[in-house]
Design a protein around this motif. Structure first.
Motif, short mmCIF file in Angstrom:
data_model
loop_
_atom_site.label_atom_id
_atom_site.label_comp_id
_atom_site.label_asym_id
_atom_site.label_seq_id
_atom_site.Cartn_x
_atom_site.Cartn_y
_atom_site.Cartn_z
N ILE A 200 -26.67 1.55 -14.87
CA ILE A 200 -28.01 2.11 -14.68
C ILE A 200 -28.13 3.32 -15.61
N SER A 201 -29.27 3.50 -16.21
CA SER A 201 -29.47 4.68 -17.05
C SER A 201 -30.88 5.21 -16.84
N THR A 202 -31.09 6.46 -17.30
CA THR A 202 -32.40 7.08 -17.09
C THR A 202 -33.51 6.31 -17.78
N GLU A 203 -33.19 5.54 -18.82
CA GLU A 203 -34.23 4.79 -19.51
C GLU A 203 -34.87 3.73 -18.63
N THR A 204 -34.17 3.35 -17.55
CA THR A 204 -34.70 2.30 -16.68
C THR A 204 -35.60 2.86 -15.59
N LEU A 205 -35.72 4.19 -15.54
CA LEU A 205 -36.54 4.81 -14.50
C LEU A 205 -37.98 4.98 -14.98
N GLY A 206 -38.92 4.63 -14.10
CA GLY A 206 -40.32 4.84 -14.42
C GLY A 206 -41.00 5.55 -13.28
N LYS A 207 -41.62 6.69 -13.54
CA LYS A 207 -42.25 7.46 -12.49
C LYS A 207 -43.58 6.82 -12.11
N ILE A 208 -43.73 6.47 -10.84
CA ILE A 208 -44.96 5.82 -10.39
C ILE A 208 -45.79 6.71 -9.48
N ALA A 209 -45.19 7.81 -9.03
CA ALA A 209 -45.90 8.79 -8.21
C ALA A 209 -45.04 10.04 -8.18
N ASP A 210 -45.56 11.12 -7.62
CA ASP A 210 -44.76 12.32 -7.50
C ASP A 210 -43.49 12.02 -6.72
N ASP A 211 -42.36 12.31 -7.34
CA ASP A 211 -41.05 12.15 -6.69
C ASP A 211 -40.70 10.71 -6.36
N THR A 212 -41.37 9.73 -6.97
CA THR A 212 -41.06 8.32 -6.72
C THR A 212 -40.83 7.61 -8.05
N PHE A 213 -39.73 6.87 -8.12
CA PHE A 213 -39.33 6.22 -9.36
C PHE A 213 -39.09 4.73 -9.14
N TYR B 151 -37.35 1.33 -10.72
CA TYR B 151 -36.27 1.07 -11.68
C TYR B 151 -35.83 -0.39 -11.60
N LYS B 152 -35.17 -0.83 -12.66
CA LYS B 152 -34.51 -2.13 -12.68
C LYS B 152 -33.25 -2.02 -13.50
N TYR C 192 -24.24 -6.74 -6.51
CA TYR C 192 -25.00 -6.96 -7.74
C TYR C 192 -26.49 -6.67 -7.56
N ALA C 193 -26.91 -6.42 -6.32
CA ALA C 193 -28.32 -6.14 -6.05
C ALA C 193 -28.68 -4.76 -6.60
N PRO C 194 -29.76 -4.63 -7.37
CA PRO C 194 -30.15 -3.33 -7.93
C PRO C 194 -30.23 -2.22 -6.89
N TYR C 195 -30.64 -2.55 -5.68
CA TYR C 195 -30.74 -1.55 -4.61
C TYR C 195 -29.38 -0.92 -4.31
N PHE C 196 -28.36 -1.74 -4.12
CA PHE C 196 -27.05 -1.21 -3.78
C PHE C 196 -26.32 -0.63 -4.99
N VAL C 197 -26.59 -1.17 -6.18
CA VAL C 197 -26.02 -0.58 -7.39
C VAL C 197 -26.52 0.86 -7.54
N LYS C 198 -27.82 1.06 -7.31
CA LYS C 198 -28.38 2.41 -7.39
C LYS C 198 -27.82 3.31 -6.29
N PHE D 235 -36.47 6.10 -4.78
CA PHE D 235 -36.13 5.11 -5.80
C PHE D 235 -36.46 3.72 -5.27
N LYS D 236 -37.29 3.00 -6.03
CA LYS D 236 -37.70 1.66 -5.61
C LYS D 236 -37.18 0.64 -6.62
N PRO D 237 -36.33 -0.29 -6.18
CA PRO D 237 -35.77 -1.27 -7.13
C PRO D 237 -36.77 -2.36 -7.48
N GLN D 238 -36.70 -2.82 -8.72
CA GLN D 238 -37.40 -4.03 -9.14
C GLN D 238 -36.33 -5.11 -9.27
N ALA D 239 -36.42 -6.10 -8.42
CA ALA D 239 -35.40 -7.16 -8.42
C ALA D 239 -36.07 -8.51 -8.28
N GLU D 240 -35.60 -9.47 -9.06
CA GLU D 240 -36.12 -10.82 -8.98
C GLU D 240 -35.20 -11.66 -8.11
#
Length: 465
Positions: A19-32, A34-35, A176-182, A396-401
């Motif tokens: 995971i790196s900061t480049e994968t983070l996208g701010k969608i609201a104050d204090d909410t990110f 990521y994938k 391997y789930a983005p949620y638990f990786v984060k 932090f909200k994961p984007q997972a398919e």
């Protein structure tokens, strides 16, 4: 670590994932949002990895469908499945030659080695012998959890894998789930300071409990495996993975309380289709679950040629008259606990409590991590970190398919990410591509065996790896 520094330093290698900061996208104050980015360890394949699947049920289908979506990475070249309907369907999906279709797993190993890997998704009590034989013949293995029904068998597989120098990836897909990786990344980066304790809940959801562990394949622990291993070894594994310290001792309690004959309502019958007088109001009605809602019907092997809903429902109703899936939940020969708790002591005085609950209206793991400098709360939809120094919360909200055709699997998109890493590991003969090799997964299984021993003996049990 304050919130600003936490956001600035989110870069960490976690075995097969980064995971790196480049994968983070701010969608609201204090909410990110990521994938997971592409794994930089992955390299182009020189050839397609080939695999044989033992067991063409739900899990075998989920993993092998990766080959349908990514045929240049993985090709399924053989299948062993005694259920003719599933064997036929699987063979057609993967265009398997008739010579490579088998009725039993034993038949596969009568042939010289003809693939790179074996996918073992047989019933829980049929993992050990095919896995040992596959290792003897030089196959790498994708092994559905649990590893095996007993501690000795798990240790045998580990020992033989080391001796043979083969890759054994255990399907602890939550790693391997983005949620638990984060979650693991944040904790390793000090998001809550020193970890003091963890609370983890697995809400099975009441109809899922009835489907799988009262009526279904895992209803009898003596014929399969205890529910803590069949269902919740994922959870013990995740607790161990995020704490990242050796476990020392465990104590467990729980049992079968509700799904028993003594709780059968007046007017109920052996089957929901036998004229049960309370069927329409029963929350566990098989008619409501499978016929009316047409939920979880893959286990009923509905023929593909039945395309109309009415045709499918007619077929389903007939299946409910003869299969366990139509039986009253209070009159099954089930013995699996419907509620279960375990408390675990880790090194450095870190404690964890785990609760498995059948009686919920929802699913999706819930986790709370308590640290000296903050806390974390998550429900697989988002992680909320609170900094004690500033009082600030960061989400932090994961984007997972999820796997196509298996939405809301409860695995947070981890299924195919596991298979992708497994393919890379086999192609390059590099187990470091994986975060769930048998070496990594063995401890949480020992925790499960000791928990069951504790539950039955009512004593605290030591965990020896």
């Amino acid at each position: 670590m304050n919130r600003r520094n936490l956001i600035k330093t989110l870069t960490l290698s976690l075995g097969g994932a980064i995971i790196s900061t480049e994968t983070l996208g701010k969608i609201a104050d204090d909410t990110f949002l990521y994938k997971l980015p592409a794994n930089p360890r992955h390299q182009p394949l020189k050839k397609t990895v080939t695999a044989i699947t033992l067991g063409a049920g739900n899990r075998g289908t989920v993993y092998s469908n990766y080959a349908v979506k990514f045929p240049s990475d993985l090709k399924i070249v053989g299948v062993a499945e005694p259920n003719t309907f599933r064997n036929d369907k699987y063979t057609k999906t993967h265009n398997i030659s008739q010579d490579n279709r088998f009725n039993t797993w034993e038949d596969v190993f009568k042939r010289p080695k003809f693939a790179d890997a074996i996918i073992i998704s047989t019933p829980d009590d049929m993992h050990y012998y095919p896995c040992m034989k596959a290792l003897e013949m030089g196959y790498d293995i994708l092994l559905e959890k649990p590893i095996a029904p007993t501690e000795k068998e798990c240790r045998d597989i580990l020992a033989l894998a080391k001796k043979q120098g083969r890759i054994v990836a255990v399907c602890h897909v939550l790693r391997y789930a983005p949620y638990f990786v984060k979650m693991k990344e944040l904790l390793a980066k000090g998001a809550v300071g020193r970890i003091m304790s963890v609370q983890h809940l697995e809400p099975i959801e009441h109809t899922h409990m009835a489907h799988s562990y009262v009526r279904g394949n895992w209803h009898n622990s003596k014929k399969t495996t205890p529910i803590l291993l069949a269902k919740s070894c994922h959870d013990l594994d995740i607790i161990k993975w995020v704490i990242d310290k050796p476990s020392k001792e465990i104590v467990a309690m729980g049992g079968l309380t509700w799904f028993k004959a003594e709780n059968a309502p007046a007017g109920s019958t052996n089957r929901c289709t036998d004229g049960c007088k309370v069927e329409r109001e029963c929350p566990y009605s098989a008619i409501r679950q499978y016929h009316d809602k047409m939920g979880r019907i893959s286990v009923l092997d509905v023929p593909n040629e039945l395309t109309e809903k009415s045709e499918k429902q007619k077929y389903i109703l007939e299946k409910l008259k003869t299969s366990d899936y139509g039986r009253c939940v209070y009159r099954m020969d089930n013995d699996q606990p419907d509620h279960y708790i375990a408390n675990i002591q880790f090194e450095d005085a870190v404690t964890a409590s785990f609760s498995m609950e059948a009686f919920t209206a929802y699913h999706g793991r819930r986790t709370r991590v308590f640290g000296a400098m903050g806390d974390m709360v998550g429900d697989m939809e988002e992680l909320v970190v609170t900094d004690f120094k500033t009082g600030k919360q960061t989400k932090f909200k994961p984007q997972a398919e999820d796997v196509e055709g298996y939405k809301n699997s409860g695995h947070g998109g981890g299924d195919w990410l596991l298979v992708k890493d497994f393919v890379q590991a086999v192609a390059h003969q590099d187990p470091k591509m994986l975060t769930s090799t048998i070496d990594d997964s063995i401890e949480s299984h020992i925790m499960g065996f000791m928990a069951e021993k504790s539950r039955k003996t009512k004593k605290l049990e030591k965990i020896k790896i």
